[in-house]
Design an enzyme around this catalytic site. Structure first.
Site, PDB file in Angstrom:
ATOM      1  N   ARG A 189     -17.813  -1.839   1.241  1.00  0.00           N
ATOM      2  CA  ARG A 189     -17.177  -1.806  -0.061  1.00  0.00           C
ATOM      3  C   ARG A 189     -16.844  -3.235  -0.515  1.00  0.00           C
ATOM      4  O   ARG A 189     -16.074  -3.853   0.096  1.00  0.00           O
ATOM      5  CB  ARG A 189     -15.805  -1.008   0.061  1.00  0.00           C
ATOM      6  CG  ARG A 189     -15.059  -0.833  -1.374  1.00  0.00           C
ATOM      7  CD  ARG A 189     -13.638  -0.110  -1.049  1.00  0.00           C
ATOM      8  NE  ARG A 189     -12.986  -0.358  -2.476  1.00  0.00           N
ATOM      9  CZ  ARG A 189     -11.755  -0.794  -2.732  1.00  0.00           C
ATOM     10  NH1 ARG A 189     -11.003  -0.492  -1.666  1.00  0.00           N
ATOM     11  NH2 ARG A 189     -11.341  -0.880  -3.908  1.00  0.00           N
ATOM     12  N   HIS A 210     -11.536  -4.406  -9.681  1.00  0.00           N
ATOM     13  CA  HIS A 210     -10.639  -4.595  -8.575  1.00  0.00           C
ATOM     14  C   HIS A 210      -9.664  -5.942  -9.244  1.00  0.00           C
ATOM     15  O   HIS A 210      -9.660  -6.978  -8.624  1.00  0.00           O
ATOM     16  CB  HIS A 210     -11.267  -5.083  -7.299  1.00  0.00           C
ATOM     17  CG  HIS A 210     -10.314  -4.926  -6.045  1.00  0.00           C
ATOM     18  ND1 HIS A 210     -10.661  -4.121  -5.147  1.00  0.00           N
ATOM     19  CD2 HIS A 210      -9.152  -5.527  -5.984  1.00  0.00           C
ATOM     20  CE1 HIS A 210      -9.632  -4.250  -4.175  1.00  0.00           C
ATOM     21  NE2 HIS A 210      -8.513  -5.029  -4.677  1.00  0.00           N
ATOM     22  N   GLU A 258      -6.621   0.734  -7.364  1.00  0.00           N
ATOM     23  CA  GLU A 258      -5.023   0.755  -7.147  1.00  0.00           C
ATOM     24  C   GLU A 258      -4.607   0.382  -8.732  1.00  0.00           C
ATOM     25  O   GLU A 258      -3.990  -0.507  -9.010  1.00  0.00           O
ATOM     26  CB  GLU A 258      -4.583  -0.140  -6.415  1.00  0.00           C
ATOM     27  CG  GLU A 258      -5.025  -0.126  -4.850  1.00  0.00           C
ATOM     28  CD  GLU A 258      -4.441  -1.144  -3.806  1.00  0.00           C
ATOM     29  OE1 GLU A 258      -3.846  -2.090  -4.312  1.00  0.00           O
ATOM     30  OE2 GLU A 258      -4.633  -0.928  -2.815  1.00  0.00           O
ATOM     31  N   TYR A 289      -1.432   1.652   3.762  1.00  0.00           N
ATOM     32  CA  TYR A 289      -0.893   0.406   4.561  1.00  0.00           C
ATOM     33  C   TYR A 289       0.279   0.835   5.542  1.00  0.00           C
ATOM     34  O   TYR A 289       0.340   0.446   6.521  1.00  0.00           O
ATOM     35  CB  TYR A 289      -0.727  -0.799   3.891  1.00  0.00           C
ATOM     36  CG  TYR A 289      -2.233  -1.416   3.380  1.00  0.00           C
ATOM     37  CD1 TYR A 289      -3.014  -2.363   4.181  1.00  0.00           C
ATOM     38  CD2 TYR A 289      -2.505  -1.057   2.170  1.00  0.00           C
ATOM     39  CE1 TYR A 289      -4.036  -2.690   3.503  1.00  0.00           C
ATOM     40  CE2 TYR A 289      -3.644  -1.605   1.520  1.00  0.00           C
ATOM     41  CZ  TYR A 289      -4.413  -2.455   2.393  1.00  0.00           C
ATOM     42  OH  TYR A 289      -5.609  -2.947   1.864  1.00  0.00           O
ATOM     43  N   GLU A 326      -9.090   1.782   2.033  1.00  0.00           N
ATOM     44  CA  GLU A 326      -8.423   0.366   2.507  1.00  0.00           C
ATOM     45  C   GLU A 326      -7.414   0.920   3.534  1.00  0.00           C
ATOM     46  O   GLU A 326      -6.703   2.011   3.239  1.00  0.00           O
ATOM     47  CB  GLU A 326      -7.896  -0.659   1.171  1.00  0.00           C
ATOM     48  CG  GLU A 326      -8.486  -1.101   0.431  1.00  0.00           C
ATOM     49  CD  GLU A 326      -7.964  -2.179  -0.648  1.00  0.00           C
ATOM     50  OE1 GLU A 326      -6.663  -2.618  -0.360  1.00  0.00           O
ATOM     51  OE2 GLU A 326      -8.462  -2.373  -1.543  1.00  0.00           O
TER      52      GLU A 326
END
Length: 1781
Positions: free
Chosen positions: A1325, A1370, A1415, A1559, A1624
């Site tokens: 990615r 991004h 995001e 995360y 991610e």
């Protein structure tokens, strides 16, 4: 029995004339008799007389020659009666003798006739006995008198022989036989008794014939009066028994005990305490609706109530404190079946009750479950509720589920509790929900359906579960006691009896007597129906015969809820509906009865005894079952004095005593008493204004703290004594302590000591190694406890002859303590011993450490001043502990020296050695038979240094150079002498152990690599711990390090001798080994360094030559310089092991202070214990330290010495502003209980690995982003991006780093692909730089060079068999677009679509995986709210983030539709958006407020963007909150933009998968930002991390794998189980480079295993996983200081070489295995190294470097890097970056 019959010949002929003789089967049975029988049944008749005709049955007189047609006729008649539901009463003889027998034998004086009658009786039993259970042999003895029988003896003997024969052939119970008597036959009763088995005179009386003359009343009135007179005999007997009592006799207190097996209980009801009104899918109840419609006092609701749904542990804690053996609670029907029907079953609701039931059983408390306590599911009410007959089936299903789910553990069930209230208040008066006002029909119909529901539930249990589960099912009926207003008026007595039938009998009579309503009730209603033909006041349904049969006897116990009594007068109720109108009665109360806060409860305790007697005689004669008092209590008003509820104490005392009288004096079978209720709750229509609880609940505090009231302590004492009997002091014996033999002497410690090995072992640990949590348990028999000390808690400073201590004098004279606080009252434990025992019982500790107040026992310190009351106090305390199997651990001296001894210089005086020994001798002799664990002194270091050196604490001597040493010398000798006294005089007989409690901080050297600093740390340990431990545990002398230091300092100061006293050889020998175990107090860790301290003034502190500093990385506490440094505990335990010969260690003090404003929600203390206890566990399990016990400091908040009441260490909060010093358990108390119960920290399910594989074709990937890696920021025509500008703006990026070069991936396609191949990923990615392709952001100019870079990259990936996964955006927006508003400008939606169109058209034929935007949360909020990322805008945080988010969502949708409509068919790819989110857990999992905050965090994070795309529109949570806050601030509309219906439709469903970045996890709690208008204020939550979670290089990222599985499951449940690609997931590091990145390997292994659990266990549709990141890169605003890469990028080399970290091997192994092979199956092929074969042989241009095959270029880089690191290591250079954020 209510008897009718017999059929008469007149009835058969339907003629108004002729004989009225009984029908004798000489003709056929009429056709309409069945209807007649059914009519009788409907009127309450239970039995029907059937006189047999001897002459018709046996015309020849012989049993062998019956007239068969007559036999058949009678059989048919009896069968018809039984079929209808009437029981036959068969009369053998009441008329004529067969003519043939009379002719042959004459009259009854003939014995032959008597013999023939006996043969006839036997014939009748044989023919009809199976159909009839009740018989009369001879209906009237007057027949025989008229026959001139001179003596009835033969007749009675005949009856007796028939009686005996009958019971021989029919031995089954329930059969009855008698003969008919007139009132004048009383004189022959004794003869009848002699001829039967009845000897006690207790036989039922059946009036089976009554003749009434000159009757003027209506037949109904006549019948009513008769029935009431008959049925009232039980009430009358009870009334007659007690009405003659004088007031003194009535109120006389019975000082006796309950039976030994008596059960003590308390109760609660679901809707009153649970809260969680919509938690876990719970359905709405009628009480929820009622509260939300503002029908309750002060518009209160039960939405949160006591929050028991989340506080099972809190509630069970209270129950353990009370020491009840039974807890009665109700189950919320709507929590299990939200709609009321089984089809809607909620597993989460069932799990709540599983948790509650299991917690009760674990605590030794039997659960009693009530199936229904008023809270009907609203959906069922919408169908008619209890008026709808279908509810019977629904309740049956519900009961069936409860029995099947919980019946293996619940052995007592109430089907209903107080159903009268439902019928009366819910459907009659309408005072309760559902608010139906229909006492004419609905109220009676409700009762009818409730009774049938109860019966069906009972039969379900009886038929399906009883044999296996062996439980009992009953019903809890509420009833007042009723007495006549005027006892002289029979009408009032009859009215009181009617009152009970209308209240209690309405339900009890059908269930416990005959399956039908009481005749009194039915007759009264029938009478009213006749009188009020135009307006019937009541319509009562009728049970069929089958229903009556099914209802009768459906209870294994009689549950009684009783609160009050009433006075009843007879009156004409007219045609008014309701019990008073229909019942012709009025209700009154005696003004002398004590009132309560409830207007319906008046205290009249004697009514309970009378009611119990009534129930026993009225309802429990047919089926004997025990009575359980299932509810008794009273309400107090909510006031400031709610804790001192003396009125409740008196109420409970009186009512419990009346129950005792009923048992002892009246022999009523009462087996349980339940006090209502456990705690204050939502009291129906009165809300929270009335309080029934034994525990006070603060409903104004979101934590809903529970505090025992005086009544709780009273009830616990009643339970302890099992009533009110007098008890002599029990003799308790404690278990002897096993003394482990240990060497008599150990050599002196070297300088430095060999224990420096502890620093060698631990100080080189990485932070990861130091902090990683250890799961395991302590050894069996581990001693868990809590601690306190006398002066801190006892109070009573001058009570009962206690002498003053040095602390009494000091605190009453000084003003240096905050608030001028003192311990005069403290926690008042001297007067509140039972309250302290309550807490200890509730905690279930194994041991309790307390200290003895020397001056309480010996006021002037000498034995001659003995104070017996002080001794008695400690005897009560010790006995109280042993009664609950709690080991007393007694400290003889905890700083509070008698002032009289200080007056002779205290511990500076050597005479104290003998005086202290005498005190100890007395304590050993007085308490040692029960106390087996003794500590002579607590923290002698503090006594010597703080008391006599610094002078900070009493006796406040400031002599730092000599007094501390002199005092310590005396303390050590005093300890040794006390030890020897015990050893020589008491050990053999008492079997205890003695030690001393020493305090020790751990110290870390400032630099462990510098030997001098390590020596300094060793010296610090010797000066603190070794000062006392070395003489006692080693060689009887001080450590050499101390002697050397003090001796040299003294000489340098010109002293003639060392200021440190010396021991003689005899003293050394006497001191050495005077401890049976090592008792350690520990709180914190310090960092020490070597200094050369000044020589003057002489001081213990300066003698050490040390500097001290705090350990700066650890959390602060409420006490200055006492940080929470958990890892220090493990190290100090290891030090003790190494230094003192591996002794058994008890941690006798450990705890943390919080500010006094921290009351019960003390999460900081939870974290403290969670980390410190785990370090003790590591020492025990990993290091082999003999840790034998742990005592938490402290039991409760107390007087904290120089801090007064400013801080608290307690597991329980004490309100020092309240004279009653109420104690309330904190969050930490429940946490610590759980730790003790688990004996440590057994591995939770979250931490247990799972083995298995991901699906075939699973995507394995890693990721980067263009700005972070590409560099080439102005290369080949690339335009500026917002990150270019942001990074070139001062103070925006850490260390002024930027992405100008980054990893130079723009020029290193081949190297990047090589790394990917080494990883063995299937996908890669990466993102496209919009400004590299379209420099100004528009399609006006396409930069072909930039586009070609991506072509080269994609082609290289495909050539390596790696699929590209492209992110279109991004975060690096072209600056040109930002200059015209960027994402704030809605025009960007079209521009983004155009950009996407260009990329799809150029790369789409080669790329099958697309992400539109990465995001969007960070873009919107971090970039446009906080301004911490590009474009760095923070001026409009209340609106701009929402506007930007709005446009991002629409831009994504347009790009998706573009691909879907224009490219999908040809390119066959998939496209979605990547949304990031943390998972959020409540900071306090017991707290609804924190749970709600955690939900808001998730909804405002993931839900902000996922909800519109996957569900359509923003979530209701976001919309509602932002709109309400906006309007409250005076804005005209919400700050959150709205989508039009067309936009909602266009956005919803614009996904092919769920791209998800995750995360970490956070702990959330509510935060009120007031009127501030921004995202965080809208979210209304703050977040923290659990201290046990591992750190990373990023402050926001804590290792919390469990949250990954939970948020994946959340996505499944919230968004319809979409396919998920994790785009991610990874971890960062900071500081020195270490290629052995074990933390990253650990992270990937743990997080991926959670992903596997989500896939295998939760059926989450997970399609792929992406590790972040491929290589270290520019981590946005933190620059290059945070490194997420699997590959290290050496930025000190201009070539930016990439070097694999160890995590590459870890991750690639998981990829190769496609998961986690089960090791039990043996080594998996995927774990074998590649050995030759096509595609596995290293290419010819590779070399082996450090065991890894690398290209020549990479090997050169590796060699260069290794050589450089070696040079750095040798030269001692520390190469690191430190970031203070």
């Amino acid at each position: 029995m209510l008897l009718a019959g017999p059929l008469t010949k007149d009835q058969v002929r339907h003629s108004s004339s002729g004989s009225d003789d009984a029908f004798d089967c000489s003709g056929p049975i009429p056709a309409r008799t069945r209807e007649y029988f059914q009519y009788l049944l409907s009127r309450g008749v239970t039995h029907f007389k059937v006189p047999l005709s001897w002459a018709q049955l046996l015309p020849a007189g012989l049993p062998g020659q019956p007239q068969q047609v007559v036999v058949t006729c009678y059989q048919t008649l009896l069968e018809e009666l039984v079929d209808v539901g009437l029981q036959p009463l068969v009369i053998l003889h009441g008329s004529t003798v067969p003519e043939v027998l009379r002719s042959r034998f004459g009259g009854w004086e003939s014995q032959e006739l008597l013999d023939m009658f006996q043969q006839y009786a036997e014939f009748a039993f044989q023919e009809f006995g199976a159909l009839a259970h009740s018989w009369v042999t001879l209906s009237d003895l007057d027949v025989f008198r008229s026959a001139d029988v001179p003596d009835l003896h033969n007749i009675l003997q005949l009856h007796g022989e028939i009686y005996q024969f009958y019971h021989q052939i029919f031995p089954d119970p329930g059969r009855r036989l008698s003969l008919g008597l007139r009132a004048t036959d009383v004189n022959i009763l004794s003869q009848i008794e002699a001829s039967t088995t009845i000897t006690n005179g207790e036989v039922p009386l059946l009036i089976y014939k009554m003749t009434i003359h000159d009757c003027t009343d209506t037949p109904f009135q006549l019948l009513g009066n008769f029935v009431q007179g008959y049925n009232g005999k039980n009430y009358r007997s009870v009334w007659d028994k007690f009405s003659v009592q004088t007031t003194a006799e009535r109120d006389a207190f019975l000082n006796e005990s309950f039976p030994s097996d008596f059960q003590w209980a308390t109760s609660s009801e679901s809707f009153k305490v649970e809260g969680g009104w919509s938690e876990g899918g719970k359905g709405e109840t009628i009480w929820d609706r009622y509260g939300h419609e503002n029908q309750v006092f002060d518009n209160q609701t039960a939405d949160l109530a006591c929050d028991s749904y989340h506080k099972v542990d809190y509630d069970v804690y209270l129950l353990r404190g009370l020491q009840v053996d039974t807890y009665q609670f109700s189950i919320s029907w709507a929590r299990l079946f939200p709609s009321g029907h089984r089809s809607s079953q909620s597993e989460r609701g069932a799990l709540y009750y599983d948790q509650l039931i299991n917690a009760l059983i674990e605590s030794g408390i039997q659960p009693v479950a009530t199936l229904f306590h008023w809270d009907l599911p609203q959906d069922l009410q919408d169908e008619g509720g209890w008026t709808n007959a279908s509810i019977v089936g629904a309740f049956k299903d519900y009961a069936d589920f409860c029995f099947s789910r919980f019946g293996d553990r619940v052995k007592t069930w109430n089907t209903f509790s107080s159903p009268w209230v439902v019928s009366h208040a819910g459907y009659g008066t309408g005072e309760h929900p559902p608010g139906v006002k229909d006492y004419v029909v609905a109220s009676y119909q409700v009762t009818h359906n409730i009774i049938k529901s109860h019966a069906e539930a009972w039969h379900i249990y009886n038929d399906k579960y009883r044999t296996r589960q062996r439980g009992n099912v009953g019903i809890a009926l509420n009833s007042d006691w009723a007495e006549p207003l005027d006892p002289s008026r029979p009408a009032d007595i009859a009215a009181a009896d009617r009152y009970l039938h209308f209240m209690l009998g309405w339900f009890a009579h059908p269930i416990f007597v005959d399956g039908d309503y009481p005749a009194a009730l039915k007759t009264q209603i029938e009478q009213k129906s006749q009188e009020c033909a135009l307006s019937e006041p009541a319509v009562i349904p009728v049970f069929t015969a089958e229903e009556r049969q099914r209802i009768r006897g459906t209870a294994d116990f009689f549950g009684l809820n009783h609160y009050t009594s009433r006075l009843i007068s007879n009156t004409d109720g007219g045609c008014t509906p309701g019990p008073q109108g229909v019942g012709d009665l009025q209700v009154h109360v005696d003004p002398s009865w004590s009132s309560t806060a409830s207007d319906w409860i008046y205290s009249a305790p004697w009514g309970l005894r009378r009611l119990l007697n009534y129930i026993s005689t009225e309802f429990l004669t047919i089926k004997k079952v025990p009575i359980y008092i299932t509810g008794n209590g009273m309400a107090t008003e909510y006031s400031e004095d709610t804790l001192n509820d003396t009125s409740r104490v008196e109420y409970a005392r009186s009512y419990i005593n009346e129950a005792l009288k009923a048992i002892i004096l009246d022999e009523v079978d009462v087996q349980r008493f339940t006090v209502q209720s456990l705690m204050d709750g939502f009291e129906g229509t009165q809300g929270y204004s009335e309080r029934f609880g034994l525990h006070y609940v603060n409903f104004e505090d979101a934590d809903r703290p529970r505090t025992p009231k005086e009544s709780a302590y009273f009830f616990s004492q009643v339970i302890k004594q099992n009533g009110f009997g007098s008890h002599t002091r029990e003799v308790f014996k404690a278990a002897e302590m096993q003394l482990t033999s240990r060497s008599a002497a150990l050599p002196a410690s070297e300088v430095p000591s060999k224990s420096t090995a502890v620093w060698e072992k631990f100080s080189h640990q990485s932070k990861f190694q130091r902090k990683i949590y250890h799961y395991g348990t302590f050894p069996h028999g581990f001693s868990w406890g809590v601690s306190s000390s006398a002066y801190q808690i006892e109070g009573g400073w001058n009570a009962d002859g206690k002498g003053p201590s040095v602390w009494d004098i000091f605190t009453n004279e000084t003003s240096s303590i905050p608030g001028n606080a003192n311990g005069n009252v403290a926690c008042d434990s001297y007067h509140r011993l039972e309250e302290d025992l309550y807490m200890l019982r509730a905690l279930r500790v194994k041991s309790y450490r307390f200290s003895v107040s020397w001056s309480r026992i010996l006021p002037d310190g000498q034995r001659t001043s003995l104070n017996q009351k002080g001794v008695d106090f400690y005897n009560r305390l010790i006995d109280g502990l042993l009664a609950y199997n709690i080991t007393p651990m007694v400290t003889l001296y905890h700083w509070d020296l008698p002032q009289a001894l200080q007056n002779i210089s205290g511990w500076e005086n050597e005479d104290m050695i003998d005086i202290f020994n005498d005190f100890c001798d007395f304590c050993f002799a007085t308490f040692g038979d029960r106390v087996k664990f003794w500590m002579t002194f607590n923290q002698p270091h503090t006594i010597a240094w703080s008391g006599y050196g610094l002078g900070q604490i009493p006796p406040n001597v400031r002599n730092p150079g000599t007094a501390p040493y002199r005092v310590a010398h005396n303390l050590i000798k005093a300890h040794a002498k006390a030890y020897h006294t015990y050893d020589e005089k008491y050990r053999t007989s008492q079997g205890g152990v003695v030690s001393i409690a020493l305090n020790a901080d751990w110290v870390e050297p400032k630099d462990v690599h510098v030997p001098r600093e390590v020596v300094a740390a060793d010296r610090a340990m010797q000066f603190q711990l070794g000062w006392f431990a070395h003489p006692i545990f080693k060689n009887g002398d001080y450590p050499d390090a101390m002697k050397w230091q003090v001796g040299n300092k003294s000489e340098l100061q010109g002293q003639p001798e060392s200021r440190l006293p010396s021991f003689t050889e005899e003293e050394k020998s006497y001191i050495r080994g005077t401890a049976d175990m090592f008792c350690l107090s520990h709180y914190t860790t310090k960092i020490v360094g070597h200094v050369t301290a000044r020589l003057t003034p002489p001081s213990y502190e300066l003698d050490r030559d040390l500097s001290e500093a705090e350990e700066g990385d650890s959390p602060t506490t409420a006490i200055s310089k006492q940080r929470a440094v958990a890892w220090g505990l493990r190290r100090v335990l290891n030090w003790v092991k190494e230094e003192y010969g591996d002794p058994e260690i008890y941690i006798t003090e450990n705890g943390v202070a919080t500010e006094s404003k921290t009351t019960w929600d003390d999460s900081a203390r939870v974290f403290y214990y969670k980390t410190y206890i785990d370090e003790a566990l590591k020492a025990s399990e990993l290091d082999g330290v003999k840790v034998k016990g742990y005592l938490a400091t402290s039991l409760m908040d107390s007087f904290e010495w120089l801090n007064g009441y400013k801080v608290g260490f307690g597991l329980h909060h004490v309100d020092f502003t309240n004279p009653f010093r109420p104690r309330t358990p904190k969050y930490s108390a429940h946490f610590y209980y759980q730790v003790m119960k688990d004996n440590g920290f057994p591995t939770p399910d979250d931490e247990k690995p799972i083995y298995g594989h991901f699906p075939k074709g699973f995507i394995w990937s890693t990721a980067t982003a263009s700005y972070q890696i590409e560099g080439g920021w102005r290369a080949d025509g690339k335009g500026l991006s917002i990150w270019d500008k942001f990074a070139h703006t001062p103070l925006r990026v850490f260390n002024d780093d930027n992405g100008d070069i980054a990893c130079d991936s723009y020029n290193k396609v081949d190297e990047d692909v090589a790394m990917l191949k080494q990883l063995k990923v299937t996908h890669y990615r990466f993102s496209i730089s919009w400004s590299r392709v379209l420099p100004d952001g528009t399609t006006k100019h396409v930069n072909e060079a930039g586009l070609n870079y991506y072509h080269r990259l994609v082609d290289a990936l495909l050539a390596a068999n790696i699929q590209p996964h492209i992110t279109l955006y991004h975060w690096d927006l072209p600056q040109a677009l930002q200059d015209i508003g960027g994402w704030e400008n809605k025009d960007i939606i079209v521009k983004f679509r155009d950009y996407a169109d260009l990329i799809f058209s150029h790369l789409g034929h080669k790329v099958k995986y697309w992400i539109t935007i990465n995001e969007p949360y960070n873009i919107a909020n971090v970039g446009h709210g906080y301004g911490a990322a590009a474009p760095g805008i923070s001026l409009r945080p209340g609106t701009l983030p929402y506007i930007v988010g709005h446009h991002l969502i629409k831009a994504h949708a347009e790009a998706w539709h573009l691909y879907n409509e224009k490219y999908r068919a040809k390119q066959k790819g998939v496209i979605s958006i990547t949304i990031n989110s943390d998972w959020s857990e409540p900071r306090n999992p017991y707290k609804q407020e924190d749970i709600d905050a955690a939900r808001r965090v998730v909804q405002f994070y993931i839900g902000w963007f996922a909800h519109p795309i996957f569900n359509g529109d923003y979530s209701d949570v976001m919309k509602t909150i932002i709109r309400e806050r906006s309007l409250a601030h005076g804005l005209p509309k919400s700050r959150l933009p709205e989508f039009t219906p067309e936009e909602i439709k266009r956005i919803k469903g614009t996904h092919d998968y769920f791209g998800f970045n995750h995360y970490t996890t956070v702990l959330a709690f509510p935060v009120d930002y007031g009127t501030l208008q921004h995202y965080d204020a809208d979210r209304g939550a703050g977040t923290i991390a659990d201290r046990t979670w591992l750190d990373s290089g990023s402050s926001w990222l804590k290792v919390s794998p469990f949250g990954f599985r939970r948020i994946l499951r959340f996505i499944k449940e919230e968004y319809g189980n979409p396919p998920i690609i994790i785009t991610e997931n990874g971890i960062s590091e900071r500081g020195p480079v270490d290629l052995n990145d074990i933390h990253r390997s650990y992270y990937y292994e743990k997080y991926l295993n959670q992903v596997l659990k989500a896939y295998l266990l939760d059926d989450v549709d997970i399609r792929g996983y992406t590790a972040w990141s491929l290589m270290d890169n520019l981590e946005w605003a933190t620059g290059f200081s945070e490194r997420f890469g699997l590959f290290y990028v050496n930025r000190s080399d201009p070539k930016l070489p990439r070097v694999a970290k160890n995590s590459v091997a870890s991750y690639s192994a998981i990829i190769k295995c496609n998961g986690f092979p089960d090791p039990i199956s043996g080594p998996h092929d995927c774990l074998k190294p590649d050995l030759g074969g096509e595609g596995t042989r290293p290419p010819s241009n590779t070399v082996s470097f450090l065991g890894i095959n690398l290209s020549i270029s990479d090997a050169e880089t590796g060699l260069y890097t290794t050589f450089t690191l070696l040079i750095i290591a040798v030269s001692g250079i520390i190469w690191t970056c430190v970031c203070e954020l």
